[in-house]
Design an enzyme around this catalytic site. Structure first.
Site, mmCIF file in Angstrom:
data_model
loop_
_atom_site.group_PDB
_atom_site.id
_atom_site.type_symbol
_atom_site.label_atom_id
_atom_site.label_comp_id
_atom_site.label_asym_id
_atom_site.label_seq_id
_atom_site.Cartn_x
_atom_site.Cartn_y
_atom_site.Cartn_z
ATOM 1 N N GLY A 102 1.341 -1.180 -20.387
ATOM 2 C CA GLY A 102 -0.159 -1.700 -20.082
ATOM 3 C C GLY A 102 -0.706 -0.806 -21.422
ATOM 4 N N CYS A 114 -0.413 -4.927 -13.239
ATOM 5 C CA CYS A 114 -0.494 -4.170 -14.369
ATOM 6 C C CYS A 114 -1.205 -2.875 -13.838
ATOM 7 C CB CYS A 114 -1.009 -4.590 -15.610
ATOM 8 S SG CYS A 114 -0.205 -6.173 -16.277
ATOM 9 N N ARG A 164 -0.335 -0.102 -10.527
ATOM 10 C CA ARG A 164 0.499 0.864 -10.158
ATOM 11 C C ARG A 164 1.810 -0.023 -9.138
ATOM 12 N NH1 ARG A 164 -0.876 3.654 -13.645
ATOM 13 N NH2 ARG A 164 -1.650 5.702 -13.381
ATOM 14 N N HIS A 173 6.250 -1.164 -18.069
ATOM 15 C CA HIS A 173 5.233 -0.364 -17.915
ATOM 16 C C HIS A 173 4.502 -0.187 -19.395
ATOM 17 C CE1 HIS A 173 3.070 2.649 -15.469
ATOM 18 N NE2 HIS A 173 2.142 2.193 -16.227
ATOM 19 N N GLU A 201 10.261 4.172 -11.309
ATOM 20 C CA GLU A 201 10.282 3.742 -12.923
ATOM 21 C C GLU A 201 10.975 4.766 -13.453
ATOM 22 O OE1 GLU A 201 6.425 3.356 -14.541
ATOM 23 O OE2 GLU A 201 5.999 1.487 -13.250
ATOM 24 N N ASP A 214 -14.026 -4.897 -4.406
ATOM 25 C CA ASP A 214 -13.923 -3.497 -4.384
ATOM 26 C C ASP A 214 -14.693 -2.832 -3.243
ATOM 27 O OD1 ASP A 214 -13.487 -1.471 -7.156
ATOM 28 O OD2 ASP A 214 -14.989 -0.987 -5.625
#
Length: 530
Positions: free
Chosen positions: A281, A230, A232, A279, A261, A171
């Protein structure tokens, strides 16, 4: 009495909170057609939605009393935020409600992938007993590489540690100290892809993260690596992933999100080494209860004039103060948003200097506007005056503010400097008249620029013919130049060429510009502040 329209299904716990108030009247009307909403929305003070109802411009135009739109969920793609802002309607969401659900789904997908659970289940339901075919692998002792260590990424790391996995994470805002304290290794993307046994991504989908795992990265991975997405669709390049799965380089993948999607082409459907979900999540009962309760409380607080939490378009300042400070708030956000798009490397520090009469304001609000501008292009979630301080702290970015009432060149002046691991750059601006904002200094050059939606900034050698070459290329690509100015310090040295444009520039044009002789750097800035 506040009238509240709940137009999409939310958990009963949230509706109950709204209904039990003495100052509210709540109507739950589901599956309304747009024309039906337009016919009644003028009577309501607040609108609560999930994703089915679209708060479009025609609906908002008819919303004569509407003060708040509450989205029980994260995204606000179904709300015309720009038009809502123009009408003074607060748009808020619930960004924290699905953190645990998404983290747990990531772990569930990783476990399903490791132990072949979906395929084994399907086999058993076909009355087949084949234990050998579905032999799996353990998580114990494996290395999990996490790309993106925001809220969800941190929760995934916490759960993976309980399986005694070794955690390495990338990160841009993760420091060695933070990683050491949390018990995992700070790594680069290259180190993650070359070392990890499992790789999971938890970043926003931006220009920088789109395809962050592609063909080149997959080629560097271990044989038998497993990937999970999980977050994008598009963060992992779907074509490259499919090729890796077919070749056997990638032992398996678990995918919950897709570039489109629902998918137009179900490219993974014939692959036996992929676990797929549509999708899911955030699709847990607990998450839906959490977001329903959160949005109910947020809407009530905003309607009553209290703290505005998780607003995507409104500062948490009193209206009378906002009126006076509005041009400076806009200037601050523009300075921050512009500069952050011109620099390279993760941000370490933001320095803000206020000079002149602007110091008479409570500059903490202005600092928040600058921080919001800095964060918006680099952050997945919507940034507002409430969550900006928390996000900047999470990213370990230091913010310093200084003030001087001494009037120098301008009656009021704001300077913003950003330090990254690549160096320090600054921008400055002022307000002329009541609300005309100007960028007056950039990279140490004196300029007079009225910010535009699309701006092209070029650092080039000060030689004859540069403007003509740049203009010719843009003209060939049908890019219209609205204004142009140049600034230099010495003849023959470096110069800054600034163009405001009517169009957005494609990447291929940026590459052509960068290849031109005597051009040092090319940056495109998009400012779409509502």
């Amino acid at each position: 009495m506040f009238k509240i329209l709940v137009a999409d299904p939310i958990a009963d716990e949230g509706i109950e909170i709204l209904k039990k108030q003495k100052d509210t009247e709540v109507d739950v009307k589901l599956k309304l057609a747009p024309e039906e909403i337009i016919a009644i929305i003028g009577d309501y003070d607040a609108l609560v939605v999930r994703s089915e109802t679209k708060a479009t411009t025609p609906i908002l135009e008819a919303a004569k009393k509407l003060k708040v739109i509450g989205r029980a969920g994260v995204g606000v793609d179904n709300v015309d935020v720009s038009f809502a802002s123009k009408k003074g309607i607060i748009v808020m969401n619930t960004p924290d409600g699905n953190t645990i659900s998404t983290a747990e789904h990531t772990i569930a997908m990783m476990m399903s992938l490791s132990r072949n659970i979906p395929a084994a289940d399907a086999s058993m339901k076909q009355k087949k007993w084949d234990r050998k075919k579905f032999t799996g692998v353990e998580l114990y002792g494996k290395t999990l590489g996490i790309i993106g260590l925001g809220r969800v990424g941190r929760e995934v790391a916490l759960r993976a540690k309980s399986f005694h996995m070794d955690i390495m994470a990338f990160d841009p805002y993760l420091t060695e100290e933070m990683a050491l304290k949390a018990g995992y290794k700070k790594a680069t993307v290259d180190e993650v892809v070359t070392t990890a046994d499992y790789i999971t991504v938890h970043t926003p989908l931006t220009k920088e993260t789109k395809g962050i795992i592609g063909e080149k990265e997959i080629a560097k991975m271990k044989e038998g690596v497993r990937l999970i997405n999980c977050a994008r669709g598009g963060i992992i390049d779907e074509k490259a992933l499919t090729a890796g799965l077919k070749s056997g380089k990638i032992a398996g993948a678990a995918i919950d999100v897709y570039e489109k999607e629902p998918p137009v082409e179900y490219i993974y459907s014939d692959l036996s080494n992929v676990v797929l979900t549509p999708h899911l999540g955030a699709s847990t009962e607990e998450a839906q209860v959490s977001v329903a309760i959160a949005i109910a409380n947020q809407v009530l607080e905003a309607l009553r004039g209290g703290t505005v939490r998780n607003a995507v378009n409104a500062p948490a300042v009193p209206a009378e103060i906002l009126t006076l400070m509005k041009p400076y708030i806009l200037l601050g956000e523009t300075l921050g948003r512009t500069l952050v798009q011109l620099i390279d490397g993760p941000i370490k520090k933001v320095e803000i200097e206020y000079t002149g009469q602007v110091c008479d304001f409570n500059t903490s609000y202005l600092t928040l506007s600058i921080v919001r501008g800095v964060l918006t292009p680099i952050t997945k979630e919507p940034v507002n005056f409430v969550n900006a301080p928390h996000i900047i702290k999470e990213k370990n970015i230091l913010v310093n503010e200084s003030k001087s009432n001494l009037i120098k060149e301008y009656t009021s002046f704001i300077k913003v400097a950003i330090t990254t691991d690549k160096g320090r750059n600054s921008i400055g601006g002022t307000v002329f008249g009541k609300n005309n904002i100007r960028i007056s200094r950039l990279f140490g050059y004196d300029i007079d620029l009225e910010p535009a939606t699309y701006m092209l900034i070029i650092i080039n050698k000060d030689v004859p013919g540069m403007v003509g070459k740049i203009g010719t290329l843009l003209g060939k690509e049908n890019i219209n130049i609205a204004s142009l100015q140049m600034a230099r310090k010495i003849t023959g040295g470096d110069a800054t060429t600034i163009l405001t444009l009517d169009n957005q520039i494609e990447d291929k044009i940026m590459l052509e510009l960068a290849k031109m002789d005597n051009i040092r750097a090319v940056k495109f800035v998009k400012n779409d502040i509502a």
